[in-house]
Write an enzyme that holds these catalytic residues in place. Structure first.
Site, PDB file in Angstrom:
ATOM      1  N   GLY A 141       0.507  -0.699   0.050  1.00 21.33           N
ATOM      2  CA  GLY A 141       0.308   0.278   0.095  1.00 21.33           C
ATOM      3  C   GLY A 141       0.586   1.406   0.153  1.00 21.33           C
ATOM      4  N   GLU A 151      11.487   5.921  -4.917  1.00 22.10           N
ATOM      5  CA  GLU A 151      12.426   4.688  -5.385  1.00 22.10           C
ATOM      6  C   GLU A 151      13.589   5.553  -5.678  1.00 22.10           C
ATOM      7  OE1 GLU A 151      15.518   4.305  -3.984  1.00 22.10           O
ATOM      8  OE2 GLU A 151      14.935   2.978  -2.678  1.00 22.10           O
TER       9      GLU A 151
END
Length: 580
Positions: free
Chosen positions: A379, A505
């Site tokens: 999530g 990221e």
């Protein structure tokens, strides 16, 4: 969506409401229709003038006035017809431009959830093809239908005056023609609507394949895509053949009826001329008026077919226009500098009964870095989507200071967020276009652009291109490397000067050399900003102020790297695998 379904039963009402909502140029449309009516009336006069010329024909009786009147009638008809055609084409183009503008503005403001379930090619087909069908009806078929009705009524009245007996015999062909054409027209309308839907589906499939051409080739999926594409092509081919079969019946059938009537009029009229009960000029006028009746009748079937197609297109256009925009288009403007961001008991599901997030709570103080870690599918990305307000929580609250972010305007909230994704999205255009995307370019001096590029370690490779900032990067930035795209995304974030930074990221897909450069650029960008980061590699977040560990849609731990390493078994397992 209930109102749309009920409107389907109202015939032309939804279509007329849609047309009125576009601000149709009434003067141009009215003038164009009036011009067509004038040319129709002039056309009705020409057979009468021809009758007079034929009946009184002799070199001595050639009246200059009569000849001039016939020439003038043709010239007036030609000029007015040309002007009317342009005005109605203008009306249609203006109408379709307004419709496409309304749809485009609506699409840009629909929530992300709408596009999750819609093929982009189908949406494009609605904006381009369906609006084009409405334009075609307004520009061509409506004027032809109106002028055709006037032509038929006027011609029949004049024919009754000329010779009522032969007119009544000739009129038998009209109900026969309509009886044959109406069912064919209905069948054509059904096929045409099927063709529209199939075209939209085929466009979506082709667009998806082309946009992912590298995945297709890397997967050796050419044959699979060929089969799928050919299946769509064959379905379109089948619809095309079904249309062709009906056209192959309509054209010859109308030709047969027309020539049968003409032959009857010539034979019957010839007998009448021979016995002196009809003049030659009247017979010629009859034939000319016959053409003014037959040709409009042949267009009526196409008009009703196009009308059915336009009604179907209207339903799909109205369906898009009636969708609710993203909530929060209006709201307060709040500067989030120095304010904490609190997520309190937030739950969310994409599909009812299938929760993705359940009771998520955490707090980010000004200038802190909050990292999300945990198994894939837990999530984390959904939490990012909620923070950016791509979706609204099912329950719970996200606040900036004491203000729920739902009370802020979307423009105000998103203008204060800088997002650097794992794969930076690039638009077709130049490097400059991408750096300034979504920013008012007139207010950004050249020096500031280069300063942002310097801060992102992007200026060196940009200057290495012959065209510098004006270098075309291709679709989705294909002419740039992954590291170059990431640095442009970071430079874009510097130019936006966001108060909140979100990073998914951003170095995960880069080689070690590019990763080091991008990571240093990100450290510069994070300085002094509240930062949220999704971590796939824990090495990038060990220095975060707090790490929120999410498993199965729930927060199972919050703390620093050291705190979680000591207290959270799953996090410690992750850390031992990646860091030791």
């Amino acid at each position: 969506m209930a109102p749309i379904n009920s409107e389907k039963q109202d015939g032309l009402k939804p279509f007329m409401r849609l047309i009125r909502s576009t601000g149709i140029p009434k003067a141009a449309f009215g003038s164009g229709i009036a011009g067509f009516l004038i040319t129709t009336l002039v056309g009705l006069v020409i057979p009468l003038l021809t009758k007079e010329l034929v009946d009184g024909f002799s070199l001595e009786s050639l009246s200059p006035v009569l000849i001039a009147a016939i020439i003038a009638a043709f010239l007036i008809q030609t000029v007015i017809d040309g002007v009317s055609t342009y005005l109605l084409s203008y009306t249609g183009q203006k109408l379709v431009a307004d419709l496409r503008g309304k749809m485009w503005r609506k699409l840009l403001r629909l929530p992300v959830s709408h596009f999750d379930g819609e093929a982009s090619g189908g949406t494009v087909s609605r904006v381009v093809n369906d609006t084009g069908i409405v334009k075609e009806l307004i520009s061509n078929h409506v004027p032809q239908f109106i002028s055709g009705l006037i032509s038929i009524v006027g011609a029949v009245v004049l024919l009754l005056i000329l010779d009522w007996q032969m007119t009544l015999v000739m009129l038998i062909s009209i109900p026969v023609t309509m009886a044959l054409m109406i069912p064919l027209g209905r069948r054509m309308a059904k096929i045409s609507r099927g063709m529209q839907d199939e075209t939209a589906a085929f466009s979506g499939s082709i667009q998806q394949t082309i946009s992912e051409i590298r995945l297709m080739k890397a997967s050796n999926a050419e044959e699979d895509e060929e089969k799928k594409g050919m299946a769509g092509i064959l379905r379109l081919f089948d619809f095309g053949l079904r249309e062709a079969r009906i056209n192959a019946v309509i054209g010859p059938l109308m030709g047969l009826i027309m020539w049968a009537v003409i032959a009857f009029i010539i034979v019957y009229g010839g007998v009448r001329v021979a016995d002196g009960s009809m003049s030659t000029g009247t017979l010629v006028a009859f034939l000319l008026y016959l053409f003014q009746i037959v040709f409009p009748v042949t267009t009526f079937a196409m008009f009703f077919t196009q009308l059915q197609k336009a009604k179907g297109a209207t339903e799909r256009i109205i369906q898009i226009l009636s969708l609710d925009p993203e909530p929060g288009q209006q709201g307060n403007r709040v500067d989030v500098s120095g304010l904490p961001i609190t997520v309190e008991n937030v739950s969310f599901s994409y599909l009812s009964g299938e929760p993705v997030l359940n009771g998520i709570s955490f707090r980010a103080n000004p200038g802190e870095m909050i990292a999300f870690a945990g198994p894939s599918g837990g999530g984390k990305s959904t939490m990012f989507a909620l923070l950016e307000r791509f979706y609204e929580p099912d329950s719970g609250t996200i606040r900036v200071g004491d203000t729920p972010i739902t009370a802020l305007s979307l423009e105000s909230w998103r203008s204060q967020i800088g997002y650097v994704p794992q794969e930076s999205a690039m638009m077709s255009g130049t490097i400059r276009d991408n750096l300034l995307y979504g920013i008012e370019q007139d207010h950004i001096p050249e020096e500031k652009i280069w300063l942002a590029a310097d801060m992102a370690f992007a200026s060196e490779f940009i200057r290495g291109f012959p065209d510098g900032l004006n270098t075309e990067i291709g679709e989705r930035g294909i002419r740039l490397s992954g590291g170059q795209r990431q640095r442009i995304a970071i430079a874009r974030a510097f130019l936006r000067d966001p108060k909140i930074l979100m990073m998914d990221e951003a170095t995960a897909s880069l080689d070690s050399h590019s990763e080091g450069i991008v990571q240093e650029a990100l450290q510069r960008l994070m300085a002094g900003r509240t930062t949220f980061a999704i971590a796939h590699r824990l090495s990038t977040i060990v220095d975060a102020d707090r790490i929120v560990f999410i498993e199965g849609g729930q927060v199972t731990g919050i703390g620093t790297h050291r705190e979680l390493f000591d207290s959270h078994p799953v996090y410690r397992e992750y850390a031992e695998q990646q860091l030791i």
